[in-house]
Design an enzyme around this catalytic site. Structure first.
Site, PDB file in Angstrom:
ATOM      1  N   SER A   1       0.567  -7.037  12.871  1.00  0.00           N
ATOM      2  CA  SER A   1      -0.696  -7.529  12.319  1.00  0.00           C
ATOM      3  C   SER A   1      -0.502  -8.074  10.908  1.00  0.00           C
ATOM      4  O   SER A   1       0.368  -7.617  10.155  1.00  0.00           O
ATOM      5  CB  SER A   1      -1.710  -6.379  12.288  1.00  0.00           C
TER       6      SER A   1
ATOM      7  N   TYR B   1      -4.391   1.742   9.345  1.00  0.00           N
ATOM      8  CA  TYR B   1      -4.020   0.874  10.468  1.00  0.00           C
ATOM      9  C   TYR B   1      -2.851  -0.027  10.073  1.00  0.00           C
ATOM     10  O   TYR B   1      -1.859  -0.138  10.797  1.00  0.00           O
ATOM     11  CB  TYR B   1      -5.229   0.036  10.879  1.00  0.00           C
TER      12      TYR B   1
ATOM     13  N   LYS C   1       1.165  -0.172  11.469  1.00  0.00           N
ATOM     14  CA  LYS C   1       1.884  -1.361  11.941  1.00  0.00           C
ATOM     15  C   LYS C   1       3.196  -1.557  11.180  1.00  0.00           C
ATOM     16  O   LYS C   1       4.239  -1.845  11.776  1.00  0.00           O
ATOM     17  CB  LYS C   1       1.003  -2.601  11.792  1.00  0.00           C
TER      18      LYS C   1
END
Length: 350
Positions: free
Chosen positions: A137, A161, A165
């Site tokens: 991402s 988050y 990643k």
């Protein structure tokens, strides 16, 4: 006929990628827990392909499972060996994906996303499958005002988050260094996937209240939400609203297929590639385009900025273009039209 395992293959990007792989003749094994997806997406994939005259009765296999349980992952590999067509590569989409929820419950995100990935990689090693395309991402980057983001820019996530990643990317780098003559690895950093398949049969199906802009736009337009809340009107952009790089989910899916083909054909290596259009669109521009294309109104109001948001997040996609010969062909109007078609045909999702 190559066998491919897709983790999270019933989800938004996973279902579109699974569809394209099946159209290209791959045998596809999907593992999904349905935590944030629906089994109906698999039925819809079959329906789309049936209309094209493609029979996938012996080419699509599903395992309901959780990557936190290695035995669930092994079922897919054992099944492929049973059919004497071992899984050659993995496209890894599975994981929790809400930035907002990751801030509220970081331990849940670390447990699911990191532990699940480690289990997947251990099972891959056990079955001598060392080819993987990872769904990363743009949240891994430290953004800079009005500058296109390149793969070698500083990575400094501002939420759990994004930290998940980047941690997985680092795990993959360590694995590659341990056996550089064996592993073929690609981490694809996407920007803002939107839109849907042109049939309107598969699309984004957020569980609960959506956090991303596009599903909120469609739900406001159809009357499920009263208005869009735009976070900040005083960003250093042309109209004061945040600028993002929106990419059609089918262009993104095509990028995965080209990446998969590339790593399977080339020598062992590790790649990190941006998948975005390279074009920025502000929140107001996106809403205005959606209203014009679909002839609907999308009420909105401005609220305070969210912690961790940025003014400008747009990809430099030149590396993916040069290595993969990949070009995103669909524009903002296409994204607005296809996503609205999905929402109209599926007002309550799947």
């Amino acid at each position: 006929m190559k066998s491919i395992l897709i983790t999270g293959g019933a989800g938004f990007i996973g279902s579109h990628t699974s569809l394209l792989l099946l159209e290209k003749g791959y045998k596809v094994f999907i593992i999904d827990s349905f935590i944030n997806s629906s089994d109906k997406s698999l039925e819809r994939i079959s329906a789309i392909l049936k209309k094209q005259g493609i029979n996938i009765e012996d080419r699509l296999y599903f395992i309901k499972g959780d990557l936190r349980k290695p035995s669930d992952i092994e079922k897919a590999f054992e099944m492929s060996f049973k059919f004497k067509n071992p899984i050659r590569a993995v496209i890894h989409f599975a994981g929790l994906k809400s930035v907002y929820d990751s801030v509220k419950d970081p331990l849940n995100y670390w447990e699911n996303n990191i532990n699940g990935t480690i289990n997947l990689l251990k099972v891959m090693e056990k079955y001598s499958c060392k080819n993987i395309v990872f769904s990363s991402s743009a949240t891994v980057y430290r953004t800079q005002a009005n500058k296109l983001l390149k793969e070698d820019d500083i990575c400094e996530p501002v939420n759990p988050y994004g930290n998940n990643k980047l941690t997985i990317e680092n795990i993959l780098k360590d694995i590659y260094k341990s056996e550089p003559s064996q592993w073929r690895i690609a981490s694809l950093r996407y920007f803002n996937p939107v839109g849907a398949h042109e049939s309107g049969l598969i699309g984004e199906n957020p569980m609960g209240t959506p956090n991303n802009l596009y599903p909120r736009i469609t739900q406001v337009a159809i009357g499920k939400i009263n208005e869009i809340k735009i976070y900040g009107s005083d960003w250093q952009t042309s109209d004061g609203t945040g600028v993002r790089d929106y990419i059609h989910v089918l262009d993104l899916a095509e990028g995965h297929l080209l990446t998969l083909d590339y790593i399977l054909k080339e020598n062992p290596q590790i790649l990190t590639l941006n998948l975005g259009t390279g074009k920025g669109t502000s929140v107001l521009e996106f809403i205005n385009t959606f209203e014009t294309v679909n002839k609907v109104k999308v009420p909105f109001s401005f609220v305070e900025r969210r912690q961790g948001d940025n003014a400008f997040v747009v990809a430099d996609n030149s590396l993916a273009k040069s290595i993969l010969n990949w070009i995103p062909n669909r524009n903002i109007k296409d994204m607005c039209r296809d996503g609205w078609n999905w929402q109209l045909k599926n007002p309550n999702g799947y």
